[in-house]
Design an enzyme around this catalytic site. Structure first.
Site, PDB file in Angstrom:
ATOM      1  CG  ASN A 182      -2.041   0.980   1.128  1.00  0.00           C
ATOM      2  OD1 ASN A 182      -2.410   1.413   0.050  1.00  0.00           O
ATOM      3  ND2 ASN A 182      -2.578   1.365   2.263  1.00  0.00           N
ATOM      4  CG  ASN A 184       0.417   2.890   4.732  1.00  0.00           C
ATOM      5  OD1 ASN A 184       0.401   1.936   3.963  1.00  0.00           O
ATOM      6  ND2 ASN A 184      -0.179   2.870   5.907  1.00  0.00           N
ATOM      7  CE  LYS A 185       1.428  -1.582   5.179  1.00  0.00           C
ATOM      8  NZ  LYS A 185       0.240  -0.708   5.015  1.00  0.00           N
ATOM      9  CB  ILE A 186       9.308   0.122   3.482  1.00  0.00           C
ATOM     10  CG1 ILE A 186      10.697   0.745   3.434  1.00  0.00           C
ATOM     11  CG2 ILE A 186       9.300  -1.314   2.977  1.00  0.00           C
ATOM     12  CD1 ILE A 186      11.640   0.231   4.495  1.00  0.00           C
ATOM     13  CB  ILE A 187       8.626  -0.829  -1.729  1.00  0.00           C
ATOM     14  CG1 ILE A 187       8.084  -2.251  -1.504  1.00  0.00           C
ATOM     15  CG2 ILE A 187      10.090  -0.712  -1.366  1.00  0.00           C
ATOM     16  CD1 ILE A 187       8.637  -3.272  -2.476  1.00  0.00           C
TER      17      ILE A 187
END
Length: 266
Positions: A182, A184-187
């Site tokens: 998603n 808001n994740k690191i990728i």
């Protein structure tokens, strides 16, 4: 964005693979499997979809109980209710803010005793620990409890791609693991997730269910309920570019953490 995402998107357009299949999708799954240290990966539309399929694959349904930690996003618990099962929430330990192994074992014992007293079958069917904010849960203790009582572990590593526990990547520490991509994740892949396992049959089943459970027949035939959960090839192309900068993102996250630690330690 890291810069190479457009390259992989253009590559997909050039060969006209714009569906929920294609070489970029296959390659993204291979890269994820290699990075996470598992044999098989199914790339899906979200981490929630991955968790839902994990529960389906485990045969969890109405009347079953599934242990989940209380401090997490609702996406960790919603799929339990999709299956008609009931979430049992376990509070956090101070060391990781994740599932407390002592409380977990207390809950397992209590639920087991209750089922025996009512002469009912033991309906506790899975444990879902979460690596909240990318901080690994105490998986050694959690897995030991799960093995002792023969309960499968579905590892919610939605926020933990790049984190390791005892030298092993998060997402590869349970019977099944899930990731999220998603925004808001690191990728990110714009939207997306993945199901991880060393069990080839689990991943083959996930891919089948994720493509509307269409039977191998010359016509449209469905012998069980399926879902439209497969990741698109263009999303996977974005993911290929993102995986190339994942280690840089992790390094930067650690630098930011170190800054806060130094400034706030007193």
């Amino acid at each position: 964005m890291g810069g190479r995402e457009q390259h992989y998107i253009n590559e997909a357009f050039a060969i006209n693979w714009i569906s929920t299949a294609g070489p970029q999708l296959d390659r993204f799954e291979q890269v994820l499997a290699q990075y996470s240290g598992v044999n098989r990966v199914a790339a899906l539309t979200s981490g929630t979809a991955a968790l839902h399929l994990a529960l389906r694959i485990m045969g969890i349904g109405r009347g079953d109980l599934v242990i989940c930690q209380s401090f997490t996003f609702a996406g960790s618990a919603f799929p339990i209710t999709y299956q008609g099962a009931t979430p049992v929430f376990i509070d956090s330990e101070p060391g990781t803010w994740n599932m407390d192994p002592n409380m977990l074992e207390e809950a397992v014992k209590s639920l087991r005793a209750s089922s025996l007293s009512r002469q009912a079958g033991f309906k506790l069917r899975a444990i879902i620990p979460v690596h909240l904010y990318g901080m690994p849960a105490d998986m050694a203790a959690i897995n030991a409890i799960a093995q002792r009582y023969e309960i499968p572990v579905i590892e919610d590593a939605a926020e933990a791609l790049g984190s390791t526990y005892d030298g092993r990547p998060c997402g590869a520490l349970g019977d099944l693991g899930i990731l999220s991509f998603n925004g808001n994740k690191i990728i990110t892949t714009s939207g997306g997730g993945a199901l991880l396992s060393n069990n080839q049959a689990y991943i083959e089943k996930a891919r089948f269910l994720a493509t509307q459970a269409r039977d191998d027949a010359p016509h449209y035939q469905h012998s069980e309920v399926g879902y439209n959960y497969r990741m698109g090839n263009i999303n996977a192309a974005i993911g290929l570019g993102q995986m190339e900068v994942l280690d840089e993102r992790i390094k930067r996250k650690r630098e930011i953490w170190q800054f806060y630690y130094e400034e706030l330690k007193d």
